[in-house]
Design a protein around this motif. Structure first.
Motif, PDB file in Angstrom:
ATOM      1  N   PRO A  98      32.900  37.427  42.268  1.00 12.70           N
ATOM      2  CA  PRO A  98      33.571  38.172  41.190  1.00 12.70           C
ATOM      3  C   PRO A  98      33.026  37.774  39.825  1.00 12.70           C
ATOM      4  O   PRO A  98      32.737  36.605  39.582  1.00 12.70           O
ATOM      5  N   TYR A  99      32.865  38.752  38.947  1.00 16.04           N
ATOM      6  CA  TYR A  99      32.309  38.467  37.633  1.00 16.04           C
ATOM      7  C   TYR A  99      32.917  39.408  36.599  1.00 16.04           C
ATOM      8  O   TYR A  99      33.495  40.455  36.930  1.00 16.04           O
ATOM      9  N   VAL A 100      32.786  39.028  35.361  1.00 19.49           N
ATOM     10  CA  VAL A 100      33.200  39.876  34.245  1.00 19.49           C
ATOM     11  C   VAL A 100      32.098  39.840  33.199  1.00 19.49           C
ATOM     12  O   VAL A 100      31.522  38.789  32.915  1.00 19.49           O
ATOM     13  N   THR A 101      31.758  41.013  32.661  1.00 11.32           N
ATOM     14  CA  THR A 101      30.732  41.134  31.638  1.00 11.32           C
ATOM     15  C   THR A 101      31.323  41.782  30.397  1.00 11.32           C
ATOM     16  O   THR A 101      32.027  42.795  30.504  1.00 11.32           O
ATOM     17  N   VAL A 102      31.047  41.204  29.259  1.00 10.04           N
ATOM     18  CA  VAL A 102      31.497  41.759  27.980  1.00 10.04           C
ATOM     19  C   VAL A 102      30.265  42.147  27.176  1.00 10.04           C
ATOM     20  O   VAL A 102      29.340  41.339  27.003  1.00 10.04           O
ATOM     21  N   GLN A 103      30.255  43.412  26.704  1.00  8.41           N
ATOM     22  CA  GLN A 103      29.092  43.945  26.001  1.00  8.41           C
ATOM     23  C   GLN A 103      29.343  43.953  24.503  1.00  8.41           C
ATOM     24  O   GLN A 103      30.374  44.445  24.033  1.00  8.41           O
ATOM     25  N   PHE A 104      28.406  43.396  23.728  1.00  8.62           N
ATOM     26  CA  PHE A 104      28.431  43.448  22.275  1.00  8.62           C
ATOM     27  C   PHE A 104      27.139  44.109  21.805  1.00  8.62           C
ATOM     28  O   PHE A 104      26.112  43.441  21.672  1.00  8.62           O
ATOM     29  N   TRP A 105      27.189  45.410  21.613  1.00  9.85           N
ATOM     30  CA  TRP A 105      26.011  46.168  21.198  1.00  9.85           C
ATOM     31  C   TRP A 105      24.894  45.936  22.201  1.00  9.85           C
ATOM     32  O   TRP A 105      24.988  46.368  23.339  1.00  9.85           O
ATOM     33  N   LYS A 106      23.836  45.210  21.843  1.00  6.20           N
ATOM     34  CA  LYS A 106      22.722  44.995  22.768  1.00  6.20           C
ATOM     35  C   LYS A 106      22.752  43.609  23.412  1.00  6.20           C
ATOM     36  O   LYS A 106      21.789  43.201  24.049  1.00  6.20           O
ATOM     37  N   LEU A 107      23.851  42.901  23.257  1.00  8.46           N
ATOM     38  CA  LEU A 107      24.027  41.581  23.856  1.00  8.46           C
ATOM     39  C   LEU A 107      25.165  41.636  24.860  1.00  8.46           C
ATOM     40  O   LEU A 107      26.224  42.207  24.592  1.00  8.46           O
ATOM     41  N   ALA A 108      24.955  41.053  26.037  1.00  7.30           N
ATOM     42  CA  ALA A 108      25.992  40.995  27.077  1.00  7.30           C
ATOM     43  C   ALA A 108      26.236  39.553  27.474  1.00  7.30           C
ATOM     44  O   ALA A 108      25.287  38.771  27.640  1.00  7.30           O
ATOM     45  N   LEU A 109      27.507  39.182  27.626  1.00  8.86           N
ATOM     46  CA  LEU A 109      27.902  37.857  28.087  1.00  8.86           C
ATOM     47  C   LEU A 109      28.606  38.006  29.425  1.00  8.86           C
ATOM     48  O   LEU A 109      29.404  38.934  29.624  1.00  8.86           O
ATOM     49  N   ARG A 110      28.325  37.090  30.350  1.00  6.35           N
ATOM     50  CA  ARG A 110      28.845  37.217  31.710  1.00  6.35           C
ATOM     51  C   ARG A 110      29.376  35.875  32.206  1.00  6.35           C
ATOM     52  O   ARG A 110      28.798  34.819  31.950  1.00  6.35           O
ATOM     53  N   ALA A 111      30.486  35.930  32.926  1.00  4.42           N
ATOM     54  CA  ALA A 111      31.039  34.755  33.601  1.00  4.42           C
ATOM     55  C   ALA A 111      31.257  35.125  35.068  1.00  4.42           C
ATOM     56  O   ALA A 111      31.663  36.244  35.382  1.00  4.42           O
ATOM     57  N   GLN A 112      30.968  34.186  35.965  1.00  5.45           N
ATOM     58  CA  GLN A 112      30.970  34.492  37.398  1.00  5.45           C
ATOM     59  C   GLN A 112      31.345  33.254  38.192  1.00  5.45           C
ATOM     60  O   GLN A 112      31.029  32.128  37.814  1.00  5.45           O
ATOM     61  N   VAL A 113      32.051  33.453  39.291  1.00  6.53           N
ATOM     62  CA  VAL A 113      32.353  32.349  40.199  1.00  6.53           C
ATOM     63  C   VAL A 113      31.952  32.774  41.608  1.00  6.53           C
ATOM     64  O   VAL A 113      32.221  33.903  42.026  1.00  6.53           O
ATOM     65  N   ALA A 114      31.263  31.892  42.308  1.00  6.26           N
ATOM     66  CA  ALA A 114      30.801  32.189  43.671  1.00  6.26           C
ATOM     67  C   ALA A 114      31.814  31.657  44.677  1.00  6.26           C
ATOM     68  O   ALA A 114      32.319  30.544  44.533  1.00  6.26           O
ATOM     69  N   ILE A 115      32.101  32.462  45.682  1.00  6.41           N
ATOM     70  CA  ILE A 115      33.028  32.063  46.742  1.00  6.41           C
ATOM     71  C   ILE A 115      32.314  32.257  48.077  1.00  6.41           C
ATOM     72  O   ILE A 115      31.789  33.337  48.365  1.00  6.41           O
ATOM     73  N   ALA A 116      32.262  31.204  48.875  1.00  6.52           N
ATOM     74  CA  ALA A 116      31.604  31.253  50.183  1.00  6.52           C
ATOM     75  C   ALA A 116      32.643  31.437  51.276  1.00  6.52           C
ATOM     76  O   ALA A 116      33.757  30.920  51.193  1.00  6.52           O
ATOM     77  N   GLY A 117      32.267  32.157  52.295  1.00  6.16           N
ATOM     78  CA  GLY A 117      33.170  32.342  53.426  1.00  6.16           C
ATOM     79  C   GLY A 117      32.390  32.476  54.713  1.00  6.16           C
ATOM     80  O   GLY A 117      31.218  32.866  54.713  1.00  6.16           O
ATOM     81  N   TRP A 118      33.023  32.132  55.819  1.00  7.98           N
ATOM     82  CA  TRP A 118      32.396  32.336  57.116  1.00  7.98           C
ATOM     83  C   TRP A 118      33.479  32.504  58.166  1.00  7.98           C
ATOM     84  O   TRP A 118      34.599  32.008  58.051  1.00  7.98           O
ATOM     85  N   HIS A 119      33.112  33.247  59.188  1.00 10.44           N
ATOM     86  CA  HIS A 119      34.033  33.536  60.287  1.00 10.44           C
ATOM     87  C   HIS A 119      33.515  32.888  61.564  1.00 10.44           C
ATOM     88  O   HIS A 119      32.344  33.023  61.913  1.00 10.44           O
ATOM     89  N   THR A 120      34.377  32.142  62.235  1.00  8.73           N
ATOM     90  CA  THR A 120      34.048  31.534  63.517  1.00  8.73           C
ATOM     91  C   THR A 120      35.152  31.865  64.499  1.00  8.73           C
ATOM     92  O   THR A 120      36.141  32.529  64.163  1.00  8.73           O
ATOM     93  N   ASP A 121      34.999  31.385  65.717  1.00 10.72           N
ATOM     94  CA  ASP A 121      36.024  31.640  66.729  1.00 10.72           C
ATOM     95  C   ASP A 121      37.376  31.050  66.333  1.00 10.72           C
ATOM     96  O   ASP A 121      38.428  31.506  66.792  1.00 10.72           O
ATOM     97  N   SER A 122      37.356  30.015  65.477  1.00  4.96           N
ATOM     98  CA  SER A 122      38.609  29.372  65.081  1.00  4.96           C
ATOM     99  C   SER A 122      39.251  30.028  63.869  1.00  4.96           C
ATOM    100  O   SER A 122      40.327  29.622  63.441  1.00  4.96           O
ATOM    101  N   GLY A 123      38.600  31.033  63.284  1.00  2.00           N
ATOM    102  CA  GLY A 123      39.201  31.734  62.157  1.00  2.00           C
ATOM    103  C   GLY A 123      38.259  31.837  60.973  1.00  2.00           C
ATOM    104  O   GLY A 123      37.051  31.618  61.090  1.00  2.00           O
ATOM    105  N   ASN A 124      38.836  32.187  59.831  1.00  2.00           N
ATOM    106  CA  ASN A 124      38.069  32.360  58.605  1.00  2.00           C
ATOM    107  C   ASN A 124      38.211  31.136  57.707  1.00  2.00           C
ATOM    108  O   ASN A 124      39.277  30.516  57.646  1.00  2.00           O
ATOM    109  N   ASN A 125      37.136  30.798  57.012  1.00  2.00           N
ATOM    110  CA  ASN A 125      37.140  29.676  56.082  1.00  2.00           C
ATOM    111  C   ASN A 125      36.546  30.115  54.756  1.00  2.00           C
ATOM    112  O   ASN A 125      35.598  30.905  54.724  1.00  2.00           O
ATOM    113  N   PHE A 126      37.111  29.600  53.662  1.00  2.00           N
ATOM    114  CA  PHE A 126      36.626  29.918  52.330  1.00  2.00           C
ATOM    115  C   PHE A 126      36.418  28.632  51.537  1.00  2.00           C
ATOM    116  O   PHE A 126      37.195  27.689  51.664  1.00  2.00           O
TER     117      PHE A 126
END
Length: 320
Positions: A98-126
């Protein structure tokens, strides 16, 4: 399961079992290198010296036990730790950014956080990956019925992730800065593109420099961590078919320093994107055209496992 049964039968072994479970990939690599190099005597002396320097020298009985350890014992220990730490083979790994970008004319600022996940026989993990911030600036121009544009920017990834999130880097090398928890990353980039009727063409280049995070201790286990760098480039073409667009992309990774897993890697991606008002949706399939050598699946002291045979990509965004 066998380790759990042994621990239950011998409660006194619990601290040792927990210690082996918590050995980091960097520490395990050091143990493996020592066991295979025949440098075990120097390694044992380094442990004794570090203990003395910390103000807690090893007692005589501990030194006597350490003196009995041979290379074969260390190899056995490495194998046991690898078995204990080996997670269930994930049937599916996935990442959410998920990320958010804010535009100021010709300049853009962005903040982002990475989330990892995987599915196995025992369920989902994040697990949380790293947090990223970025800034970019650019412009575009009309040229004989078409258009040309450029962008320059820089991404910075802070080492806020967990060790388990590294699993995403096993599947997608392009995502390494977002998920390798032991590194902070600075990655300047430049993008140029052109629009020719219904066809858009884009060329991108990025230089990625990853440094061990500042709170990693310079001890016997972490001195194998080192700064690494590599080039990441891509060429993409997109066909605009009204509310749908189709794209083909070719990406490459080329080693700079201490990154053999990034040496001469080529990836191909096919994607489709649709738009409904402010909602933009995209999906794609990515596969390696050329993988690194099997022996190169670690870099900068961090093991990254095997490159996935196929990655399924999805993107959704609201544009206002």
């Amino acid at each position: 399961a066998a380790v759990d049964k042994a621990e239950a039968a011998n409660p006194a072994a619990k601290p040792v079992v927990e210690a082996m479970k918590n050995v980091t990939p960097e520490q395990l690599k050091v143990l493996k290198d020592v066991a295979n190099s025949g440098q075990i005597e120097a390694f044992k002396q380094k442990l004794i010296d570090q203990a003395a320097a910390s103000g807690h020298p090893l007692p005589a009985d501990a030194k006597a036990q350490l003196d009995k350890v041979k290379s074969e014992d260390l190899k056995t220990l490495v194998q046991v730790i690898e078995v204990m730490q080996k997670p269930p083979s994930p049937a599916l790994t996935f990442s959410v950014d998920p990320y958010v970008t804010v535009q100021f004319w010709k300049l853009a600022l962005r903040a982002q956080v990475a989330i990892a996940g995987w599915h196995t026989d025992s369920g989902n993990n994040f697990e949380f990956g790293n947090v990223g911030v970025g800034a970019e600036a650019g412009d575009s121009y009309g040229v004989n019925g078409g258009a040309f544009g450029w962008t320059v920017g820089c991404d910075v990834w802070l080492p806020t992730g967990t060790k388990n999130a590294d699993v995403i880097a096993q599947a997608n090398l392009l995502a390494a800065p977002r998920y390798l928890h032991s590194y902070q990353t600075v990655a300047p980039y430049a993008v140029a593109g052109g629009e020719f009727g219904p066809v858009d063409v884009m060329l991108r280049g990025q230089w990625v420099t990853m440094q061990p995070k500042v709170d990693v201790e310079a001890d016997v286990f972490h001195d194998k961590l080192s700064e690494m760098s590599y080039f990441m480039g891509g060429l993409a073409a997109r066909l605009d078919a009204g509310f749908m667009a189709f794209s083909l992309e070719l990406d490459t990774l080329q080693e700079g320093t201490n990154a053999p897993a990034m040496n001469n890697v080529w990836l191909g991606t096919f994607g489709v994107r649709g738009q409904a008002g402010a909602l933009h949706l995209g999906a794609g399939v990515q596969a390696p055209l050329k993988k690194p050598a099997e022996a190169s699946h670690s870099f900068g002291g961090v093991g990254i496992g095997n490159v996935a045979s196929v990655n399924f990509l999805a993107n959704a965004g609201l544009h206002f």
